[in-house]
Design an enzyme around this catalytic site. Structure first.
Site, PDB file in Angstrom:
ATOM      1  N   TRP A  32      19.818 -61.377  75.649  1.00 24.68           N
ATOM      2  CA  TRP A  32      19.557 -60.115  75.973  1.00 24.68           C
ATOM      3  C   TRP A  32      19.549 -59.214  74.678  1.00 24.68           C
ATOM      4  CZ3 TRP A  32      23.318 -63.382  78.396  1.00 24.68           C
ATOM      5  CH2 TRP A  32      24.524 -62.952  77.802  1.00 24.68           C
ATOM      6  N   GLU A  45      23.483 -56.317  81.935  1.00 24.47           N
ATOM      7  CA  GLU A  45      24.784 -55.743  82.363  1.00 24.47           C
ATOM      8  C   GLU A  45      25.295 -55.844  83.751  1.00 24.47           C
ATOM      9  OE1 GLU A  45      26.552 -54.632  80.022  1.00 24.47           O
ATOM     10  OE2 GLU A  45      25.211 -54.513  78.399  1.00 24.47           O
ATOM     11  N   THR A  51      31.900 -61.241  84.433  1.00 25.24           N
ATOM     12  CA  THR A  51      31.250 -62.758  84.316  1.00 25.24           C
ATOM     13  C   THR A  51      31.201 -62.977  82.975  1.00 25.24           C
ATOM     14  OG1 THR A  51      30.223 -62.234  86.191  1.00 25.24           O
ATOM     15  CG2 THR A  51      29.554 -64.227  85.064  1.00 25.24           C
ATOM     16  N   LEU A  88      26.161 -67.304  91.161  1.00 27.86           N
ATOM     17  CA  LEU A  88      26.969 -66.372  90.118  1.00 27.86           C
ATOM     18  C   LEU A  88      27.969 -65.731  90.684  1.00 27.86           C
ATOM     19  CD1 LEU A  88      24.450 -64.209  88.025  1.00 27.86           C
ATOM     20  CD2 LEU A  88      26.558 -65.494  87.382  1.00 27.86           C
ATOM     21  N   TYR A  90      29.774 -62.640  93.243  1.00 30.75           N
ATOM     22  CA  TYR A  90      29.727 -61.085  93.437  1.00 30.75           C
ATOM     23  C   TYR A  90      28.202 -60.602  93.882  1.00 30.75           C
ATOM     24  CZ  TYR A  90      34.483 -59.921  91.639  1.00 30.75           C
ATOM     25  OH  TYR A  90      35.723 -60.086  91.545  1.00 30.75           O
ATOM     26  N   TYR A 128      30.348 -47.627  83.701  1.00 27.24           N
ATOM     27  CA  TYR A 128      30.030 -48.504  82.581  1.00 27.24           C
ATOM     28  C   TYR A 128      28.769 -48.791  82.530  1.00 27.24           C
ATOM     29  CZ  TYR A 128      29.249 -52.679  80.095  1.00 27.24           C
ATOM     30  OH  TYR A 128      28.584 -53.621  79.220  1.00 27.24           O
ATOM     31  N   ASP A 146      34.449 -50.701  79.219  1.00 28.84           N
ATOM     32  CA  ASP A 146      34.988 -52.061  79.942  1.00 28.84           C
ATOM     33  C   ASP A 146      36.376 -52.491  79.835  1.00 28.84           C
ATOM     34  OD1 ASP A 146      34.423 -52.924  77.650  1.00 28.84           O
ATOM     35  OD2 ASP A 146      33.419 -54.928  78.470  1.00 28.84           O
ATOM     36  N   CYS A 207      43.866 -60.734  64.225  1.00 28.68           N
ATOM     37  CA  CYS A 207      44.246 -59.353  63.710  1.00 28.68           C
ATOM     38  C   CYS A 207      43.845 -59.331  61.981  1.00 28.68           C
ATOM     39  CB  CYS A 207      45.682 -58.531  63.696  1.00 28.68           C
ATOM     40  SG  CYS A 207      45.756 -58.370  65.385  1.00 28.68           S
ATOM     41  N   CYS A 210      40.232 -58.871  61.537  1.00 28.83           N
ATOM     42  CA  CYS A 210      39.628 -57.871  61.989  1.00 28.83           C
ATOM     43  C   CYS A 210      39.062 -56.812  61.129  1.00 28.83           C
ATOM     44  CB  CYS A 210      40.853 -57.069  63.258  1.00 28.83           C
ATOM     45  SG  CYS A 210      40.044 -55.756  63.837  1.00 28.83           S
ATOM     46  N   CYS A 216      44.232 -49.904  63.021  1.00 32.36           N
ATOM     47  CA  CYS A 216      45.098 -50.148  64.424  1.00 32.36           C
ATOM     48  C   CYS A 216      46.427 -49.730  64.309  1.00 32.36           C
ATOM     49  CB  CYS A 216      44.747 -51.794  64.565  1.00 32.36           C
ATOM     50  SG  CYS A 216      45.265 -52.232  66.060  1.00 32.36           S
ATOM     51  N   SER A 312      38.701 -64.252  94.318  1.00 29.75           N
ATOM     52  CA  SER A 312      39.644 -63.348  93.669  1.00 29.75           C
ATOM     53  C   SER A 312      40.802 -63.001  94.487  1.00 29.75           C
ATOM     54  CB  SER A 312      38.976 -62.215  92.976  1.00 29.75           C
ATOM     55  OG  SER A 312      37.969 -61.647  94.073  1.00 29.75           O
TER      56      SER A 312
END
Length: 366
Positions: A32, A45, A51, A88, A90, A128, A146, A207, A210, A216, A312
């Site tokens: 995508w 999205e 997922t 998939l 949901y 989101y 998210d 870290c 990162c 941070c 879930s």
DNA sequence: AACCCGTGGGC
DNA sequence: TGCCCAAGGGT
């Protein structure tokens, strides 16, 4: 007197440079990301909600091949679209997306709205998804917060709020509105998520690798593994289910379409019911259910499988019976006798795909 | 605001 | 094994 804020001493411009620079170099090659077609961004999205990327990739490729444009999806029939989503999870996501795409076709001439007011009203589009599509497809500086973004920002800004609480997201949206790149909001949002997926992971964050470690506060304090704060949910409810693979005298199989609301809405299943912990046999309870609900008289045999399926929010403990359909019943849109070959044409949830797999193995295996 | 809504993988 | 986790939204 001046109030201290989260952003005191935070170098926004340098942070944007470090973050986006890293993303330009290290971003994954995902299907995508080949273009910014708003339709494809939207589909991705929705698929990516709760997922994993690895799970989504094959679904996305096949889905776009099957429904290459918004118009193609809008004009497709519901069964075909649901089948493309099979496995998939949901499933309200695809029902809402299908409805929303039709809405865009009819109300907006097929052009996906490029503003928050209109786009966020579409079914299945929350805060989101609104921010993600507007920023990635249209370059509009809207926050797309998210789970990744909350984890990353909770560490960078040392936020101890519980991210499991509904209202906490707004706090992070307020932060993003202050630090988002106006030049490249698409890469900024995607980079925060990519960082959360690849570096700033829930456990054992990398870290030392990162790109924004200098910014941070959690790393500076040595508390990066204590963030984010996320309260855990209580254990889930156990439900006993009796199900049956029922064949008539011609070897056709009885299948049922679930209600359009609630769990696994609109998916097909093998006839089943919840069984109570009473003195009455589960077989008896299932027979009674099939007679009262479907008008079907059946001859049940011994169960050939016992399956546990974890959702879930609940667990199904399924006992599956082999059985014969002795007496007739009324075939409807929701209740069909189909040839074994036709089973693959219908969308089943993972639990009932497992039932069918067990059944076939038992038949062919001996 | 709390709960419902799937699935498969990692440790 | 059991628990946690994933680019959330609807009600």
């Amino acid at each position: 007197m001046k109030t201290r804020t989260l952003l005191d001493g935070f170098d926004i411009e340098q942070f944007q440079l470090d973050l986006i620079g890293w993303f330009e170099k290290e971003q994954r090659d995902l299907p995508w990301r080949k273009d910014n077609d708003p339709y494809k961004v939207w589909v991705s999205e929705i698929m990516l909600q709760q997922t994993k990327v690895d799970t989504v990739i094959p679904y996305f490729n096949k889905f776009i091949e099957q429904f290459p444009t918004l118009e193609a999806l809008a004009e497709a029939d519901e069964e075909e679209v649901l089948k493309a989503w099979e496995g998939l999870g949901y499933y309200s996501r695809i029902r809402n997306l299908h409805a929303a795409v039709k809405e865009v076709k009819e109300q907006y001439g097929g052009k996906i709205p490029d503003n928050r007011e209109q786009f966020s009203k579409l079914k299945g589009v929350g805060p989101y998804t609104t921010g993600a599509v507007l920023s990635i497809a249209y370059g509009i500086p809207e926050p797309a917060v998210d789970g990744n973004v909350m984890r990353v920002l909770s560490r960078i800004f040392l936020v101890w709020e519980d991210i499991a609480k509904t209202g906490t997201r707004k706090l992070f949206e307020a932060i993003v509105r202050q630090i988002i790149s106006r030049e490249n909001p698409s890469y900024f949002n995607q980079a925060l998520m990519e960082l959360g997926a690849l570096i700033c992971t829930p456990r054992n964050p990398a870290c030392l690798l990162c790109p924004v470690q200098a910014h941070c506060r959690a790393l500076q304090e040595g508390v990066q593994t204590e963030l984010p704060v996320k309260t855990k949910k209580t254990s889930v409810k156990q439900v006993a289910i009796a199900a049956a693979v029922l064949k008539d005298e011609h070897g056709k199989v009885l299948i049922h379409k679930r209600d359009s609301d609630g769990l696994l809405a609109n998916l097909w299943e093998f006839p089943n019911c919840e069984v109570a912990h009473s003195r009455e046999n589960p077989e008896r309870q299932l027979e009674k259910f099939l007679k009262e609900e479907y008008g079907a008289i059946v001859q049940l045999e011994k169960p050939f499988a016992v399956l546990e399926h974890v959702f879930s929010h609940l667990v199904w403990n399924i006992t599956v019976y082999d059985g014969k359909l002795v007496n007739g019943f009324t075939e409807t849109e929701q209740l069909k006798l189909v040839d074994e070959r036709e089973i693959s044409l219908y969308a089943f949830p993972a639990s009932h795909q497992r039932i069918w797999r067990e059944y076939k193995e038992k038949k062919t295996g001996g």
